[in-house]
Design a protein around this motif. Structure first.
Motif, PDB file in Angstrom:
ATOM      1  N   GLY A 199     -29.541 -22.766  25.438  1.00  0.00           N
ATOM      2  CA  GLY A 199     -28.532 -22.433  26.429  1.00  0.00           C
ATOM      3  C   GLY A 199     -27.395 -23.438  26.401  1.00  0.00           C
ATOM      4  O   GLY A 199     -27.246 -24.210  25.448  1.00  0.00           O
ATOM      5  N   PRO A 200     -26.586 -23.500  27.454  1.00  0.00           N
ATOM      6  CA  PRO A 200     -25.397 -24.359  27.454  1.00  0.00           C
ATOM      7  C   PRO A 200     -25.682 -25.846  27.606  1.00  0.00           C
ATOM      8  O   PRO A 200     -24.794 -26.664  27.378  1.00  0.00           O
ATOM      9  CB  PRO A 200     -24.591 -23.842  28.646  1.00  0.00           C
ATOM     10  N   SER A 201     -26.898 -26.223  27.987  1.00  0.00           N
ATOM     11  CA  SER A 201     -27.213 -27.643  28.173  1.00  0.00           C
ATOM     12  C   SER A 201     -28.711 -27.862  28.018  1.00  0.00           C
ATOM     13  O   SER A 201     -29.502 -26.917  28.087  1.00  0.00           O
ATOM     14  CB  SER A 201     -26.749 -28.125  29.560  1.00  0.00           C
ATOM     15  N   ALA A 210     -35.141 -23.871  22.147  1.00  0.00           N
ATOM     16  CA  ALA A 210     -34.450 -23.621  23.418  1.00  0.00           C
ATOM     17  C   ALA A 210     -33.765 -24.867  23.959  1.00  0.00           C
ATOM     18  O   ALA A 210     -32.951 -24.778  24.876  1.00  0.00           O
ATOM     19  CB  ALA A 210     -35.441 -23.094  24.456  1.00  0.00           C
ATOM     20  N   ASP A 211     -34.077 -26.054  23.417  1.00  0.00           N
ATOM     21  CA  ASP A 211     -33.598 -27.344  23.920  1.00  0.00           C
ATOM     22  C   ASP A 211     -33.990 -27.508  25.393  1.00  0.00           C
ATOM     23  O   ASP A 211     -33.160 -27.778  26.252  1.00  0.00           O
ATOM     24  CB  ASP A 211     -32.082 -27.481  23.750  1.00  0.00           C
ATOM     25  N   VAL A 212     -35.291 -27.334  25.642  1.00  0.00           N
ATOM     26  CA  VAL A 212     -35.812 -27.394  27.003  1.00  0.00           C
ATOM     27  C   VAL A 212     -37.079 -28.245  27.027  1.00  0.00           C
ATOM     28  O   VAL A 212     -37.952 -28.098  26.169  1.00  0.00           O
ATOM     29  CB  VAL A 212     -36.136 -25.982  27.532  1.00  0.00           C
ATOM     30  N   ILE A 213     -37.164 -29.122  28.009  1.00  0.00           N
ATOM     31  CA  ILE A 213     -38.383 -29.887  28.262  1.00  0.00           C
ATOM     32  C   ILE A 213     -39.281 -29.026  29.150  1.00  0.00           C
ATOM     33  O   ILE A 213     -38.835 -28.497  30.176  1.00  0.00           O
ATOM     34  CB  ILE A 213     -38.061 -31.222  28.932  1.00  0.00           C
ATOM     35  N   ILE A 214     -40.525 -28.893  28.764  1.00  0.00           N
ATOM     36  CA  ILE A 214     -41.462 -27.983  29.426  1.00  0.00           C
ATOM     37  C   ILE A 214     -42.547 -28.796  30.132  1.00  0.00           C
ATOM     38  O   ILE A 214     -43.071 -29.761  29.570  1.00  0.00           O
ATOM     39  CB  ILE A 214     -42.082 -27.025  28.397  1.00  0.00           C
ATOM     40  N   ALA A 215     -42.855 -28.392  31.352  1.00  0.00           N
ATOM     41  CA  ALA A 215     -43.839 -29.132  32.147  1.00  0.00           C
ATOM     42  C   ALA A 215     -44.904 -28.194  32.692  1.00  0.00           C
ATOM     43  O   ALA A 215     -44.639 -27.025  32.987  1.00  0.00           O
ATOM     44  CB  ALA A 215     -43.157 -29.862  33.297  1.00  0.00           C
ATOM     45  N   ALA A 216     -46.107 -28.724  32.818  1.00  0.00           N
ATOM     46  CA  ALA A 216     -47.208 -27.985  33.445  1.00  0.00           C
ATOM     47  C   ALA A 216     -48.132 -28.994  34.106  1.00  0.00           C
ATOM     48  O   ALA A 216     -48.179 -30.167  33.713  1.00  0.00           O
ATOM     49  CB  ALA A 216     -47.973 -27.158  32.412  1.00  0.00           C
ATOM     50  N   ARG A 217     -48.882 -28.523  35.110  1.00  0.00           N
ATOM     51  CA  ARG A 217     -49.882 -29.378  35.757  1.00  0.00           C
ATOM     52  C   ARG A 217     -51.034 -28.495  36.218  1.00  0.00           C
ATOM     53  O   ARG A 217     -51.104 -28.097  37.385  1.00  0.00           O
ATOM     54  CB  ARG A 217     -49.297 -30.161  36.920  1.00  0.00           C
ATOM     55  N   PRO A 218     -51.947 -28.186  35.324  1.00  0.00           N
ATOM     56  CA  PRO A 218     -53.113 -27.381  35.736  1.00  0.00           C
ATOM     57  C   PRO A 218     -53.968 -28.166  36.720  1.00  0.00           C
ATOM     58  O   PRO A 218     -53.902 -29.399  36.782  1.00  0.00           O
ATOM     59  CB  PRO A 218     -53.839 -27.143  34.418  1.00  0.00           C
ATOM     60  N   TRP A 231     -32.753 -17.522  32.664  1.00  0.00           N
ATOM     61  CA  TRP A 231     -32.674 -18.889  33.191  1.00  0.00           C
ATOM     62  C   TRP A 231     -32.046 -19.849  32.178  1.00  0.00           C
ATOM     63  O   TRP A 231     -31.233 -20.705  32.547  1.00  0.00           O
ATOM     64  CB  TRP A 231     -34.074 -19.371  33.580  1.00  0.00           C
ATOM     65  N   VAL A 232     -32.420 -19.738  30.930  1.00  0.00           N
ATOM     66  CA  VAL A 232     -31.929 -20.663  29.901  1.00  0.00           C
ATOM     67  C   VAL A 232     -30.409 -20.626  29.808  1.00  0.00           C
ATOM     68  O   VAL A 232     -29.774 -21.660  29.604  1.00  0.00           O
ATOM     69  CB  VAL A 232     -32.567 -20.322  28.534  1.00  0.00           C
ATOM     70  N   ARG A 233     -29.814 -19.453  29.996  1.00  0.00           N
ATOM     71  CA  ARG A 233     -28.376 -19.298  29.785  1.00  0.00           C
ATOM     72  C   ARG A 233     -27.558 -19.260  31.069  1.00  0.00           C
ATOM     73  O   ARG A 233     -26.330 -19.256  31.026  1.00  0.00           O
ATOM     74  CB  ARG A 233     -28.114 -18.020  28.978  1.00  0.00           C
ATOM     75  N   ASP A 234     -28.216 -19.210  32.195  1.00  0.00           N
ATOM     76  CA  ASP A 234     -27.517 -19.047  33.469  1.00  0.00           C
ATOM     77  C   ASP A 234     -26.664 -20.275  33.797  1.00  0.00           C
ATOM     78  O   ASP A 234     -27.109 -21.419  33.629  1.00  0.00           O
ATOM     79  CB  ASP A 234     -28.533 -18.822  34.594  1.00  0.00           C
TER      80      ASP A 234
END
Length: 546
Positions: free
Chosen positions: A270-272, A388-396, A493-496
């Motif tokens: 996306g843009p950032s 996607a240039d996105v940091i992904i997080a999870a917490r099961p 969401w990625v491009r919004d």
């Protein structure tokens, strides 16, 4: 691309250094490599550069308007102040989200009221500058704040907070120690006698003096507490994936982040550079404006948490503490409060009574049986999707190894109505496709393993608990469904960049409706409606710092 460890690259850096007072405040909670890289102004990592959005920094806009009003003589009259304020809002807020514009107008008025109250309490203060700095030759300590001074040597530095001013805390002490030192060292016509550090809450105009000492005490305190902290920040320490990843300029090359390239199913970025968790996408799908104002901008919220959300927080607090023991949850643990041997953890008597029926149901499906090894309770898991240039997080909620040596990732959700079957459970609780997708993209994301993990969903009602399971190793249909679900939710969401609202009945309980122009009108004509009773996703990443 360099193969040298990032920490070694940081040690070899010989360029300019800049430490902000806010870095000293947050350093203990941040990754050591993140802090060292942030301090090194010109440090870059080979092959990757963080991309930033072009929207103005909200607190910066508020500060610019306040400074302009301080310098405008028209503000001496009420009519002149309104005229000047209107001009500054038009000049500075053109590119802001409509919800932010409404908040900025409110915040400026609250700050001006707080300014008048501070002068009434401490005497007249003259505005001096913003961002005071100490140091030279590429070695700076700086404060993002507004500086005022009195005619008798009192110097007052004011920090803006999006919500309310805080009472004195260990964190604010660290910030104030560094900020006070910078202010004390500034060369001004009137020598300093007293250094005062104040927080101003823009939600309600609240103020709090977190530091007030003589010039000499301020310098001594910095030598004892401030300088050692700054030395720790400058020296590259261990990696610590967490909240700071979403702002780190090294994230795309960090060896401590799991490689989740392709996890979001996007063909291009996306843009950032952005960060996302299941909670983000779940909320975004309901209303992009709410996600932006509540999660990204962290605006003040109103109203009480939903029953489902509040109930979930209490139950998860108990489960966290109970499972940390590494032993099965038993009926004795959740006996009536009058009996001996119950395990209430940190719950109050009222909280325990409120959720006890759910906890009783959980004991019938607690996975910690003989031969089960607890790997982690609520572990934060972070990775990077390079496409996607996105940091992904999870917490099961729980990661354990079963009696056969298989890693199992369990999510627990509470509700008032049990899902009809596995399909219904999958559709209602988005963390499941989110966890399936992460596990399939990076097999070791939840712990070293030879086989892909099994994903479990424990659903608890006051009457029963059921466990639904998906085998990431063998269930290709579930994997493909998860990939499609995440891809579709993430695509917009990625491009919004506009974060448009989705007005509806939800506006009547939206926690940021007071800032949303689209929700304000609807609020008065929509019928009140109870929120869903399924426990929503819990947030993991924080938005912009205050």
């Amino acid at each position: 691309m360099s193969t040298q460890d990032l920490r070694e690259q940081l040690r070899l850096y010989q360029g300019r250094l800049r430490v902000w007072a806010s870095d000293a405040e947050s350093h203990p909670a941040h990754c050591g490599v993140f802090s060292a890289a942030k301090v090194r102004r010109d440090f870059t990592v080979d092959g990757w550069k963080r991309r930033y959005g072009d929207e103005p920094f909200m607190l910066g806009v508020i500060r610019d308007i306040v400074v302009a009003l301080h310098r405008d003589t028209r503000t001496l009259t009420w009519e002149g102040l309104q005229e000047a304020l209107s001009e500054q809002m038009a000049r500075h807020c053109g590119n802001l989200h409509p919800g932010l514009k409404r908040y900025v107008a409110h915040a400026v008025e609250q700050y001006l009221d707080a300014h008048d109250e501070l002068e009434a309490l401490h005497g007249p203060m003259r505005f001096i500058t913003v961002d005071p700095v100490s140091g030279s030759q590429g070695r700076e300590v700086k404060v993002w704040a507004l500086l005022y001074a009195s005619s008798d040597g009192v110097r007052e530095i004011r920090r803006l907070r999006v919500k309310r001013a805080r009472s004195r805390t260990e964190e604010s002490d660290r910030w104030a120690t560094v900020a006070g030192y910078v202010v004390a060292r500034m060369k001004m016509q009137v020598p300093p006698t007293t250094i005062r550090v104040v927080e101003v809450g823009l939600q309600d105009g609240s103020t709090g003096v977190v530091f007030e000492r003589s010039y000499e005490e301020t310098l001594n305190r910095y030598e004892v507490q401030g300088r050692p902290t700054i030395r720790q920040m400058i020296a590259p320490a261990d990696y610590g994936p967490g909240h700071s990843c979403q702002k780190c300029k090294l994230a795309g090359r960090c060896p401590s982040l799991h490689d989740l390239t392709g996890c979001l199913g996007q063909r291009r970025p996306g843009p950032s550079t952005r960060s996302v968790s299941a909670a983000d996408l779940e909320l975004y799908s309901k209303c992009a404006a709410r996600w932006y104002l509540e999660m990204q901008c962290r605006l003040p919220t109103g109203g009480d948490p939903s029953e489902a959300s509040d109930r979930g927080r209490i139950i998860h607090r108990w489960l966290d503490q109970a499972h940390t023991r590494g032993t099965p949850c038993t009926e004795q643990d959740v006996a009536s409060p009058e009996q001996a041997g119950i395990f209430t953890g940190a719950l109050t008597k009222d909280e325990y009574a409120r959720v006890r029926e759910f906890l009783v149901a959980h004991t019938r499906s607690c996975p910690l049986a003989e031969g089960v090894e607890v790997i982690a309770v609520e572990p934060p898991v972070y990775g990077y999707d390079a496409t996607a240039d996105v940091i992904i997080a999870a917490r099961p909620d729980l990661v354990y190894r079963d009696a056969n040596g298989r890693i199992v990732v369990r999510e627990t959700k509470t509700t008032t109505q049990m899902p009809k079957d596995e399909v219904d459970a999958y559709d209602r609780f988005f963390p499941i496709p989110w966890l399936i997708n992460i596990a399939r993209t990076a097999k070791d994301a939840f712990g070293k393993t030879d086989a892909f993990p099994r994903i479990e969903l424990e659903v608890i009602t006051p009457d029963e608990a059921r466990v639904f399971a998906w085998d990431v190793e063998r269930d290709e249909d579930a994997v493909h469904m998860a990939q499609a679900e995440v891809r579709l939710r993430a695509r917009a969401w990625v491009r919004d960049t506009s974060w448009a609202p989705s007005p509806g009945a939800q506006c009547t309980w939206c926690p940021v409706r007071q800032w949303c122009p689209d929700a304000a009108e609807l609020h008065y004509r929509a019928h009140e409606q109870s929120p869903p009773q399924d426990e929503p996703c819990a947030g993991l990443l924080s938005g912009s710092p205050e």
